[in-house]
Enzyme design. Structure first.
Site, mmCIF file in Angstrom:
data_model
loop_
_atom_site.group_PDB
_atom_site.id
_atom_site.type_symbol
_atom_site.label_atom_id
_atom_site.label_comp_id
_atom_site.label_asym_id
_atom_site.label_seq_id
_atom_site.Cartn_x
_atom_site.Cartn_y
_atom_site.Cartn_z
ATOM 1 N N GLY A 46 0.841 -1.188 0.000
ATOM 2 C CA GLY A 46 0.000 0.000 0.000
ATOM 3 C C GLY A 46 0.878 1.239 0.000
ATOM 4 N N GLN A 51 3.092 9.935 1.033
ATOM 5 C CA GLN A 51 4.384 9.255 1.201
ATOM 6 C C GLN A 51 5.373 9.579 0.076
ATOM 7 O OE1 GLN A 51 2.313 5.310 2.132
ATOM 8 N NE2 GLN A 51 4.173 5.156 3.351
ATOM 9 N N CYS A 94 5.919 0.013 7.565
ATOM 10 C CA CYS A 94 5.517 1.186 6.790
ATOM 11 C C CYS A 94 6.705 1.627 5.947
ATOM 12 C CB CYS A 94 5.091 2.304 7.740
ATOM 13 S SG CYS A 94 4.566 3.792 6.884
ATOM 14 N N LEU A 95 6.457 1.894 4.661
ATOM 15 C CA LEU A 95 7.556 2.307 3.781
ATOM 16 C C LEU A 95 8.170 3.636 4.233
ATOM 17 C CD1 LEU A 95 6.032 1.365 0.297
ATOM 18 C CD2 LEU A 95 7.880 0.184 1.500
ATOM 19 N N HIS A 136 -4.603 1.471 7.480
ATOM 20 C CA HIS A 136 -3.243 2.018 7.617
ATOM 21 C C HIS A 136 -3.049 3.184 6.643
ATOM 22 C CE1 HIS A 136 1.338 1.275 7.862
ATOM 23 N NE2 HIS A 136 1.192 2.181 6.917
ATOM 24 N N GLU A 137 -3.458 2.980 5.379
ATOM 25 C CA GLU A 137 -3.250 4.015 4.359
ATOM 26 C C GLU A 137 -4.141 5.236 4.592
ATOM 27 O OE1 GLU A 137 -0.708 3.858 2.552
ATOM 28 O OE2 GLU A 137 -0.288 1.758 2.987
ATOM 29 N N HIS A 140 -2.646 7.495 6.947
ATOM 30 C CA HIS A 140 -1.635 8.375 6.335
ATOM 31 C C HIS A 140 -2.264 9.676 5.834
ATOM 32 C CE1 HIS A 140 2.231 6.384 6.281
ATOM 33 N NE2 HIS A 140 1.722 5.252 5.826
HETATM 34 ZN ZN ZN Z 1 2.593 3.407 5.935
#
Ligand code: ZN
Length: 174
Positions: A46, A51, A94-95, A136-137, A140
């Site tokens: 995701g 991000q 998480c990236l 989660h997204e 963000h």
């Molecule tokens: Zn994340």
């Protein structure tokens, strides 16, 4: 299509709230393609626009297994309408937070309303990994990160560790 740089903590932008999209145009479609390319390139499941440093309420997801056919899903202006009382726990990474995994308990099922890439309003009921990933997204888009589930002390330790371990030989100060 192009691969974008993913921003990481402690970049302050990750704490900001993303802006809703008024109309899905060429820029939004291009951004969605870039997000997919960037996400696949980083082996993520995701990725939210913030991000890659763009404060728009757009995110992409693909929770298909490695040996399965790709299943790219994109969500514009997603909002959670309903959640189950039943919860599930995943160890989430998480990236934007390198090398950190945190066990997080979230509602197992969620119903989300969103706009698709063709500008159509849609509803989706999600369960399991897709539900967790979507929550989660969407977090963000509201400036919330998985480390926000921890105490301030633990959070500070993680951010300090990441800031220190970051070595960027190309970085110059002029
Ligand atoms: Zn994340």
């Amino acid at each position: 299509m192009s691969i974008k740089d993913i921003i990481t903590v402690p970049n302050e932008m990750l704490k900001r709230i993303s802006e809703p999209i008024e109309k899905v145009g060429t820029n939004e479609k291009k951004l969605i393609n870039d997000l997919f390319e960037t996400m696949y390139n980083s082996n993520g499941i995701g990725l939210a626009a913030v991000q890659v440093g763009i404060l728009k309420r757009i995110l992409v997801i693909d929770v298909s297994a490695e040996d399965e056919k790709k299943n790219p899903l994109s969500f514009i202006n997603p909002s959670i309408k309903k959640v189950s009382d039943e919860t599930s726990i995943y160890e989430e990474g998480c990236l934007s937070i390198p090398e950190t995994f945190i066990e997080i308990e979230r509602p197992k099922i969620c119903e989300v309303e969103y706009i698709d890439i063709d500008g159509k309003k849609r509803n989706l009921k999600c369960d399991g990994l897709l539900s967790t990933c979507l929550q989660h997204e969407i977090n963000h888009l509201d400036g919330k990160l998985i480390i926000d589930h921890l105490s301030k002390l633990k959070k500070d330790i993680i951010i300090k560790k990441i800031s220190k371990s970051k070595r960027n030989p190309d970085r110059i100060l002029v």
